[in-house]
Design a protein around this motif. Structure first.
Motif, PDB file in Angstrom:
ATOM      1  N   THR A 149       0.821  -1.210   0.000  1.00  0.00           N
ATOM      2  CA  THR A 149       0.000   0.000   0.000  1.00  0.00           C
ATOM      3  C   THR A 149       0.857   1.265   0.000  1.00  0.00           C
ATOM      4  O   THR A 149       0.618   2.197  -0.772  1.00  0.00           O
ATOM      5  N   VAL A 150       1.868   1.302   0.878  1.00  0.00           N
ATOM      6  CA  VAL A 150       2.723   2.490   0.965  1.00  0.00           C
ATOM      7  C   VAL A 150       3.461   2.722  -0.350  1.00  0.00           C
ATOM      8  O   VAL A 150       3.543   3.859  -0.837  1.00  0.00           O
ATOM      9  N   TYR A 151       3.966   1.658  -0.947  1.00  0.00           N
ATOM     10  CA  TYR A 151       4.677   1.821  -2.211  1.00  0.00           C
ATOM     11  C   TYR A 151       3.710   2.225  -3.320  1.00  0.00           C
ATOM     12  O   TYR A 151       4.052   3.022  -4.201  1.00  0.00           O
ATOM     13  N   GLY A 152       2.495   1.691  -3.273  1.00  0.00           N
ATOM     14  CA  GLY A 152       1.472   2.143  -4.212  1.00  0.00           C
ATOM     15  C   GLY A 152       1.150   3.612  -4.013  1.00  0.00           C
ATOM     16  O   GLY A 152       0.967   4.361  -4.976  1.00  0.00           O
ATOM     17  N   LEU A 153       1.096   4.055  -2.750  1.00  0.00           N
ATOM     18  CA  LEU A 153       0.824   5.464  -2.452  1.00  0.00           C
ATOM     19  C   LEU A 153       1.920   6.375  -2.989  1.00  0.00           C
ATOM     20  O   LEU A 153       1.657   7.513  -3.391  1.00  0.00           O
ATOM     21  N   LYS A 154       3.161   5.890  -2.990  1.00  0.00           N
ATOM     22  CA  LYS A 154       4.240   6.691  -3.564  1.00  0.00           C
ATOM     23  C   LYS A 154       3.996   6.909  -5.060  1.00  0.00           C
ATOM     24  O   LYS A 154       4.224   8.001  -5.584  1.00  0.00           O
ATOM     25  N   GLY A 155       3.530   5.847  -5.732  1.00  0.00           N
ATOM     26  CA  GLY A 155       3.187   5.987  -7.139  1.00  0.00           C
ATOM     27  C   GLY A 155       2.028   6.946  -7.340  1.00  0.00           C
ATOM     28  O   GLY A 155       2.060   7.805  -8.233  1.00  0.00           O
ATOM     29  N   VAL A 156       0.998   6.815  -6.504  1.00  0.00           N
ATOM     30  CA  VAL A 156      -0.139   7.737  -6.553  1.00  0.00           C
ATOM     31  C   VAL A 156       0.343   9.169  -6.336  1.00  0.00           C
ATOM     32  O   VAL A 156      -0.082  10.100  -7.039  1.00  0.00           O
ATOM     33  N   GLY A 157       1.243   9.344  -5.374  1.00  0.00           N
ATOM     34  CA  GLY A 157       1.771  10.671  -5.086  1.00  0.00           C
ATOM     35  C   GLY A 157       2.483  11.271  -6.289  1.00  0.00           C
ATOM     36  O   GLY A 157       2.341  12.467  -6.587  1.00  0.00           O
ATOM     37  N   ALA A 158       3.255  10.436  -7.001  1.00  0.00           N
ATOM     38  CA  ALA A 158       3.963  10.919  -8.193  1.00  0.00           C
ATOM     39  C   ALA A 158       2.977  11.380  -9.259  1.00  0.00           C
ATOM     40  O   ALA A 158       3.105  12.484  -9.815  1.00  0.00           O
ATOM     41  N   TYR A 159       1.977  10.549  -9.552  1.00  0.00           N
ATOM     42  CA  TYR A 159       1.001  10.910 -10.580  1.00  0.00           C
ATOM     43  C   TYR A 159       0.171  12.122 -10.166  1.00  0.00           C
ATOM     44  O   TYR A 159      -0.154  12.982 -10.991  1.00  0.00           O
ATOM     45  N   ALA A 160      -0.185  12.187  -8.878  1.00  0.00           N
ATOM     46  CA  ALA A 160      -0.974  13.321  -8.390  1.00  0.00           C
ATOM     47  C   ALA A 160      -0.183  14.621  -8.479  1.00  0.00           C
ATOM     48  O   ALA A 160      -0.737  15.680  -8.798  1.00  0.00           O
ATOM     49  N   ASP A 161       1.117  14.540  -8.209  1.00  0.00           N
ATOM     50  CA  ASP A 161       1.964  15.725  -8.312  1.00  0.00           C
ATOM     51  C   ASP A 161       2.042  16.197  -9.759  1.00  0.00           C
ATOM     52  O   ASP A 161       1.914  17.387 -10.048  1.00  0.00           O
ATOM     53  N   HIS A 162       2.240  15.264 -10.687  1.00  0.00           N
ATOM     54  CA  HIS A 162       2.253  15.607 -12.115  1.00  0.00           C
ATOM     55  C   HIS A 162       0.942  16.283 -12.524  1.00  0.00           C
ATOM     56  O   HIS A 162       0.937  17.280 -13.249  1.00  0.00           O
ATOM     57  N   ALA A 163      -0.167  15.691 -12.078  1.00  0.00           N
ATOM     58  CA  ALA A 163      -1.485  16.209 -12.468  1.00  0.00           C
ATOM     59  C   ALA A 163      -1.717  17.602 -11.907  1.00  0.00           C
ATOM     60  O   ALA A 163      -2.236  18.494 -12.603  1.00  0.00           O
ATOM     61  N   ALA A 164      -1.339  17.804 -10.644  1.00  0.00           N
ATOM     62  CA  ALA A 164      -1.566  19.104  -9.999  1.00  0.00           C
ATOM     63  C   ALA A 164      -0.768  20.208 -10.687  1.00  0.00           C
ATOM     64  O   ALA A 164      -1.227  21.352 -10.777  1.00  0.00           O
ATOM     65  N   ILE A 165       0.421  19.884 -11.168  1.00  0.00           N
ATOM     66  CA  ILE A 165       1.233  20.869 -11.893  1.00  0.00           C
ATOM     67  C   ILE A 165       0.482  21.396 -13.113  1.00  0.00           C
ATOM     68  O   ILE A 165       0.621  22.563 -13.497  1.00  0.00           O
ATOM     69  N   LEU A 166      -0.370  20.547 -13.684  1.00  0.00           N
ATOM     70  CA  LEU A 166      -1.160  20.940 -14.853  1.00  0.00           C
ATOM     71  C   LEU A 166      -2.577  21.365 -14.468  1.00  0.00           C
ATOM     72  O   LEU A 166      -3.466  21.437 -15.323  1.00  0.00           O
ATOM     73  N   ILE A 204      -7.957   4.361  -6.577  1.00  0.00           N
ATOM     74  CA  ILE A 204      -7.605   5.784  -6.524  1.00  0.00           C
ATOM     75  C   ILE A 204      -6.542   6.107  -7.577  1.00  0.00           C
ATOM     76  O   ILE A 204      -6.555   7.180  -8.197  1.00  0.00           O
ATOM     77  N   ASN A 205      -5.615   5.178  -7.788  1.00  0.00           N
ATOM     78  CA  ASN A 205      -4.596   5.414  -8.809  1.00  0.00           C
ATOM     79  C   ASN A 205      -5.219   5.528 -10.200  1.00  0.00           C
ATOM     80  O   ASN A 205      -4.753   6.297 -11.037  1.00  0.00           O
ATOM     81  N   LEU A 206      -6.282   4.760 -10.448  1.00  0.00           N
ATOM     82  CA  LEU A 206      -6.987   4.885 -11.731  1.00  0.00           C
ATOM     83  C   LEU A 206      -7.526   6.299 -11.894  1.00  0.00           C
ATOM     84  O   LEU A 206      -7.418   6.909 -12.969  1.00  0.00           O
ATOM     85  N   ARG A 207      -8.090   6.831 -10.828  1.00  0.00           N
ATOM     86  CA  ARG A 207      -8.622   8.193 -10.883  1.00  0.00           C
ATOM     87  C   ARG A 207      -7.508   9.219 -11.099  1.00  0.00           C
ATOM     88  O   ARG A 207      -7.666  10.145 -11.918  1.00  0.00           O
ATOM     89  N   VAL A 208      -6.397   9.047 -10.415  1.00  0.00           N
ATOM     90  CA  VAL A 208      -5.337  10.042 -10.543  1.00  0.00           C
ATOM     91  C   VAL A 208      -4.683   9.954 -11.920  1.00  0.00           C
ATOM     92  O   VAL A 208      -4.290  10.980 -12.504  1.00  0.00           O
ATOM     93  N   MET A 209      -4.616   8.754 -12.499  1.00  0.00           N
ATOM     94  CA  MET A 209      -4.115   8.642 -13.870  1.00  0.00           C
ATOM     95  C   MET A 209      -5.087   9.272 -14.864  1.00  0.00           C
ATOM     96  O   MET A 209      -4.676   9.827 -15.884  1.00  0.00           O
ATOM     97  N   GLU A 210      -6.363   9.196 -14.541  1.00  0.00           N
ATOM     98  CA  GLU A 210      -7.373   9.818 -15.394  1.00  0.00           C
ATOM     99  C   GLU A 210      -7.211  11.341 -15.414  1.00  0.00           C
ATOM    100  O   GLU A 210      -7.252  11.963 -16.479  1.00  0.00           O
TER     101      GLU A 210
END
Length: 544
Positions: A149-166, A204-210
């Motif tokens: 879960t924690v390692y998955g959250l790190k991935g979610v965090g990366a994608y969320a950071d990318h998305a927020a920049i845009l 949640i990762n599906l949503r953040v990738m979306e």
């Protein structure tokens, strides 16, 4: 130190002396301490939402902090010192807001009242004492699921950071990150509870990738099939690596008219397919391959180098003066520039010799995102119905240095002529320049994009399933996934959340998955390790 979050961890178990990635024990301790502090911040953020307290700065900081601990992102101790101190400042401020709103602030977990040491050495010692953010006293299988879960959250965090920049954000993403980090303090949670949390991470990762996809395509247009030169033009040059499209756009804007050609490296290759980036005439070609080859490749590049997001390795002396980091990326001694302030990078490029002459090294095709593929969906469907296309393979994920990763190139080369290979992420560099031909004008090798573009691959699969009125698992589609770091963990959890079965994973299974947890994945999702290309192809095609 102990770190087992990546695929190349020492002896397949965990790095305990120094990281295979180059991470030193002090940085490992500081990363552990930062996650400990984020866990405390998450307790108050989760409670805050219950009483109507929301803090956008806390949200953005949380995912950025999680991202900074992902493999090959930040190796600079002083940057982590700043992260930790800022995390505690935000925690104190949020605690006051939650208390004023009538929320509970009496948490017993040590992370809730964490106070950082005043100096770097003291922080390192604190990090060594807290260790991994997961619960050491829990059953090993629960610990395994917590790590997943924690390692998955790190991935979610990366994608969320990318998305927020845009400009793309969704509070339910931040809410889950806080909820899941806070759950690490709840010792009463069962194995089934943690299975549910891990799969929720995939949802949640599906949503953040979306939303990341919406940010990329909404800002730069949908990728279009594009031929990218692998050679170079005579003249000054800058090489950009990582993943961040915004950084690339700003670099292109700031170098326009300066006589500098911009080249991509690694996961930046697919950016050549975006219409709003293609319009820059000095955006020329691609140099090199995947992240693990950068020490050799960067030494041969005669210009300056900009590292965005993750994938940095220790800069070698021959190019140490030419490399710059931005965003979350950091290496001790490497020059760091603020996002969008690329003057020093440009100055260095103008001072370096650049390429002395033109050179043609062929080209590759990119730009087969969901819009491009679904634009010819009728041709694809007709080809399947006529028997011209009998199978689809998704061969993608992370690249790495292990010799066993040659499996993926051999697998692709041996796929039958009546099959299509979809690929994404840097794993494609094992075979990205292979000429596989086409089927009725449809290239047999379709580059969907970065690991950040996994949403496109999912949408293509869903669209095909809808066209044939069946489930994704009923399609003649096989997923052959290579993993290295934590964004791959997040994507795998997304595929499991979607109920995708029969995934072949390699080159080795994660060290943080216990035999019992693996048994659950095998029984419920038919996940399996890769064997040999011949054996796996025979099993897939005989089954099909």
């Amino acid at each position: 130190m102990f770190c087992n979050q990546c695929e190349q961890t020492a002896k397949g178990m965990g790095c305990s002396v120094s990281g295979v990635c180059g991470k030193k024990p002090d940085v490992a301790a500081l990363q552990d301490l930062l996650l400990h502090a984020v866990k405390g911040l998450s307790l108050y953020a989760h409670e805050g939402r219950r009483v109507g307290v929301a803090d956008p700065e806390v949200n953005r900081f949380t995912v950025e902090a999680m991202f900074s601990t992902l493999t090959n992102v930040n190796f600079d101790p002083t940057r982590f010192q700043a992260y930790i101190n800022r995390c505690v400042e935000l925690t104190v401020q949020l605690k006051e807001k939650v208390a004023a709103a009538g929320g509970s602030i009496n948490f017993s977990d040590p992370s809730a009242g964490f106070k950082p040491a005043p100096d770097l050495a003291g922080l390192v010692k604190q990090g060594e004492e807290v260790g991994l953010v997961t619960n050491y006293e829990a059953d090993p299988d629960i610990q395994s699921l917590q790590q997943i879960t924690v390692y998955g959250l790190k991935g979610v965090g990366a994608y969320a950071d990318h998305a927020a920049i845009l400009g793309q954000e969704d509070d339910k993403v931040y809410a889950f990150v806080h909820e899941a980090m806070a759950a690490l303090t709840q010792k009463e949670l069962t194995l089934n509870d943690w299975v549910g949390i891990a799969l929720k991470c995939g949802e949640i990762n599906l949503r953040v990738m979306e939303i990341l996809d919406a940010g990329n395509t909404g800002t730069y247009g949908h990728p279009v099939p594009t031929e990218v030169p692998l050679g170079h033009k005579k003249g000054k040059c800058i090489l950009i690596s990582g993943h961040d499209l915004k950084d690339l756009e700003e670099l292109l804007e700031q170098t326009e008219g300066k006589g500098i050609y911009i080249y991509t490296h690694g996961e930046m290759l697919p950016t050549h397919g975006y219409p709003e980036l293609k319009k820059y005439k000095h955006f020329y070609g691609h140099f090199g391959t995947a992240w693990q080859n950068q020490k050799k490749e960067f030494a041969q590049f005669p210009g300056s180098i900009l590292m965005t997001t993750n994938c940095i390795q220790e800069p070698q002396k021959v190019y140490a003066e030419n490399i710059f980091t931005t965003g979350n990326v950091g290496w001790p001694g490497a020059k760091h520039v603020k996002n969008g302030d690329f003057g020093p990078v440009i100055e260095k490029a103008l001072a370096l010799p650049g390429f002395e002459s033109d050179e043609d090294k062929g080209s590759v095709m990119v730009g087969f995102g969901r819009n491009a593929v679904l634009g010819v969906a009728d041709k694809v469907i007709d080809a399947v119905k006529s028997g011209a296309i009998k199978h689809f393979f998704l061969v993608g994920g992370c690249d790495g240095a292990r010799p066993s990763r040659s499996y993926y190139a051999e697998f692709v080369e041996k796929t039958p002529q009546d099959s299509i290979v979809l690929t994404l992420a840097c794993g494609k560099f094992k075979f990205f320049d292979k000429k596989l031909g086409d089927i009725g004008g449809i290239p047999r090798l379709l580059d969907i994009g970065q690991c950040n573009d996994a949403y496109s691959a999912i949408q293509i699969a869903v669209a095909l399933a809808n066209a044939f009125k069946c489930g994704v698992n009923d399609l003649p589609l096989s997923m052959i996934i290579s993993w290295y770091e934590q964004k791959a963990v997040a994507i795998l959890l997304t595929l499991l959340h979607l109920g995708i079965k029969g995934i072949r994973l390699g080159p080795s299974l994660p060290a943080f998955i216990t035999p019992n947890v693996l048994d659950v994945l095998v029984k419920n999702f038919d996940i399996k390790p890769i064997t040999t290309p011949d054996q796996d192809l025979a099993a897939i095609l005989n089954k099909a």
